[in-house]
Design an enzyme around this catalytic site. Structure first.
Site, PDB file in Angstrom:
ATOM      1  N   THR A 185       1.571   0.218  14.886  1.00 31.02           N
ATOM      2  CA  THR A 185       0.604   1.030  14.393  1.00 31.02           C
ATOM      3  C   THR A 185       1.342   2.446  14.623  1.00 31.02           C
ATOM      4  O   THR A 185       2.097   2.789  15.441  1.00 31.02           O
ATOM      5  CB  THR A 185      -0.640   0.846  15.094  1.00 31.02           C
ATOM      6  OG1 THR A 185      -1.691   1.786  14.576  1.00 31.02           O
ATOM      7  CG2 THR A 185      -0.560   1.387  16.698  1.00 31.02           C
ATOM      8  N   ASP A 214       0.781  -1.187   0.025  1.00 28.26           N
ATOM      9  CA  ASP A 214       0.053   0.131   0.000  1.00 28.26           C
ATOM     10  C   ASP A 214       0.741   1.267   0.101  1.00 28.26           C
ATOM     11  O   ASP A 214       2.042   1.182   0.434  1.00 28.26           O
ATOM     12  CB  ASP A 214      -0.850   0.112   1.470  1.00 28.26           C
ATOM     13  CG  ASP A 214      -2.062  -0.786   1.095  1.00 28.26           C
ATOM     14  OD1 ASP A 214      -2.325  -1.153   0.017  1.00 28.26           O
ATOM     15  OD2 ASP A 214      -2.924  -1.015   2.047  1.00 28.26           O
ATOM     16  N   LYS A 230      -2.841   4.320  -4.097  1.00 28.82           N
ATOM     17  CA  LYS A 230      -3.902   5.248  -5.149  1.00 28.82           C
ATOM     18  C   LYS A 230      -2.982   6.513  -5.678  1.00 28.82           C
ATOM     19  O   LYS A 230      -3.345   7.293  -5.894  1.00 28.82           O
ATOM     20  CB  LYS A 230      -4.780   5.963  -3.976  1.00 28.82           C
ATOM     21  CG  LYS A 230      -5.854   4.935  -3.297  1.00 28.82           C
ATOM     22  CD  LYS A 230      -6.957   5.265  -2.522  1.00 28.82           C
ATOM     23  CE  LYS A 230      -7.894   4.408  -2.455  1.00 28.82           C
ATOM     24  NZ  LYS A 230      -7.560   3.053  -1.662  1.00 28.82           N
ATOM     25  N   MET A 265      -6.151   9.537  10.161  1.00 25.84           N
ATOM     26  CA  MET A 265      -6.592  10.036   9.047  1.00 25.84           C
ATOM     27  C   MET A 265      -7.278  11.426   9.299  1.00 25.84           C
ATOM     28  O   MET A 265      -8.349  11.629   8.929  1.00 25.84           O
ATOM     29  CB  MET A 265      -7.612   9.241   8.511  1.00 25.84           C
ATOM     30  CG  MET A 265      -7.268   7.859   7.838  1.00 25.84           C
ATOM     31  SD  MET A 265      -8.359   6.544   7.378  1.00 25.84           S
ATOM     32  CE  MET A 265      -8.629   5.750   8.827  1.00 25.84           C
TER      33      MET A 265
END
Ligand code: SAH
Length: 458
Positions: free
Chosen positions: A127, A46, A66, A172
């Site tokens: 994380t 990713d 993306k 995010m």
């Protein structure tokens, strides 16, 4: 012993590892993940996984993020890709930023694997919250100050929640910091509550911005990416000078990254193998018959830059392209072509590769011989689409995948020193960046490298 017939290729079952790559510092990968990645046939990775990390492994790499100039994978398609490779009997590593089960959609991927009866394991990762906490020295819990911590999302805005925890960590928040802070204030947290935004946590270019809830709410909206928002009084522990901010950041060019890792400095590895990524015998075959291609398609600045370098090295120049129709996609590719005195016949502004095929169809480009200079990562969707229109398509690798992220990603403001491992590193570096900011010190591996450096930058 009983003899068993070999399992036909089509019936072999593969195995999938869903792996957390950690928050950015490549050394924060677990030992188990590293072992599995070395054995993997395919690595689907990713956006937030650093290239420095992926680059160490030999499996086929498929980028599923993306980025604009690549095929844009939707989650459903990623699931299908994982299943497709596993069905071919391969060991598949699905590599995700941070931990797969913290805002990582790992849950959706295992649903798909269960449905398809494919074996899998999850390998956890560090994380972002843990990485940011350690590298900024902001504890997430602390006796007397914070006895609970919550991981929350800032996206989409409609999903913003403010749990009743002492420390809040929002993921995010690139464009929603203010929305989150407004929600936190509305929940009744004091305007003096401490707030920190940690950007690029654990990477050489980590940055932290601190203030109070009121101060942040009064600031102009800004986009931080990738970034975490931490809220809570543990932030009082923060000091601007810590081990991470004080260590020298050294850009190491070339060679095996591991040879250079050190506790003395923070290493930023830059492989500098971009040009050697090209398969020269294939390149020369294409350049020899360059006049036979009816269409040359350039999809980004790098394909232009490296194509021309190889064309000149081969002893040819733009006159040999006179008969071909030159098509560029995106402004950067068009601008780069102009540097070589070429104004493309057409400049397309597509949203994705589906658009490029559509545009070729509209223009009736069929039964042509199309050359697509690009990286070693082949965009099968594009090639299949153009072939379906009746064209002969030749993808030509002129640089190694990663050149573009690397060039765009290296933030020289954070680099203190550059180390050149060989003359070819100096040469490639000069092709990519042109110059070195004066503030940065340079060291060379040996005298030949030093001479090349003086020649290029002296
Ligand atoms: N599974 C990941 C999170 C994926 S969601 C994990 O466990 O960390 C993506 C968000 O993670 C980003 O928008 C950002 O908020 C956060 N993130 C990931 N890497 C980060 C980094 N190096 N620094 C700051 N935030 C990061």
């Amino acid at each position: 012993m009983t003899a068993t017939a070999p399992i036909p290729e089509t019936q072999k079952q593969g195995y999938v590892y869903i792996i957390g790559a950690g928050p950015g510092d490549p050394e924060l990968l677990t030992v188990k993940a590293e072992r599995v990645l070395h054995d993997a046939d395919v690595i689907l990775y990713d956006d937030l996984v650093s290239l420095e990390l992926v680059d160490q492994f030999s499996g086929l790499k498929i980028y599923t993020g993306k980025r604009k100039d690549c095929h844009h994978f939707e989650q459903e398609e990623i699931n299908q890709e994982i299943v497709r490779h596993a069905r071919q009997g391969k060991t598949v590593a699905r590599l995700k930023g941070g931990d797969p089960f913290v805002f990582g959609r790992g849950g959706e991927e295992i649903d798909e694997l269960r449905k398809n009866g494919i074996g899998y394991e999850i390998i956890p990762g560090i994380t972002a919250a843990h990485g940011a906490s350690a590298y900024t020295e902001i504890p997430l819990t602390m006796r007397k100050i914070s006895s609970s911590v919550a991981f929350c999302t800032g996206h989409p805005v409609s999903k913003i929640q403010v749990p009743d925890a002492d420390t809040l960590v929002y993921y995010m928040v690139a464009s929603t910091v203010h929305d989150v802070l407004d929600a936190v204030a509305a929940k009744g947290r004091s305007g003096n509550t401490k707030v920190a935004v940690v950007q690029n946590a654990t990477r050489y270019n980590q940055q932290i911005f601190t203030g109070t809830l009121d101060e942040f709410r009064a600031r102009e909206r800004a986009v931080y990416s990738p970034a975490l928002l931490i809220i809570g009084d543990n932030i009082n522990q923060f000091i601007a000078e810590n081990w991470h901010s004080k260590k020298k950041k050294v850009l190491i060019t070339g060679g095996e990254a591991k040879r250079y890792s050190s506790t003395e400095y923070i290493m930023v590895h830059f492989p500098c193998r971009q040009i050697e990524g090209a398969d020269l015998s294939k390149v020369n075959d294409s350049l020899r018959q360059i006049e036979t291609y009816g269409v040359l398609l350039f999809q980004n600045k790098f394909s232009v830059k490296y194509f021309f370098k190889l064309l000149f090295d081969y002893g040819r120049d733009v006159r040999h392209l006179a008969k071909s129709r030159i098509i560029s996609t995106g402004r950067a590719a068009t601008a780069e072509l102009q540097k070589y005195g070429v104004i493309p016949d057409q400049s397309l502004e597509p949203e994705g590769c589906g658009d490029i095929v559509g545009m070729f169809r509209e223009q009736g480009i069929a039964a042509e011989s199309i050359l697509i200079p690009g990286s070693n990562l082949i965009d099968e969707y594009l090639i299949n689409g153009l072939q379906a229109l009746g064209n002969r398509v030749t993808p030509l690798c002129v640089y190694k995948h990663g050149a573009q992220e690397l060039e765009q990603s290296i933030d020289f403001d954070f680099i203190d020193e550059i180390y050149f491992a060989s003359p070819s590193c100096v040469n490639n570096f000069s092709t990519m960046f042109g110059s070195i900011p004066e503030r940065i010190t340079v060291t060379c591996a040996d005298q030949r490298t030093e001479e090349e450096y003086r020649k290029m930058f002296g």
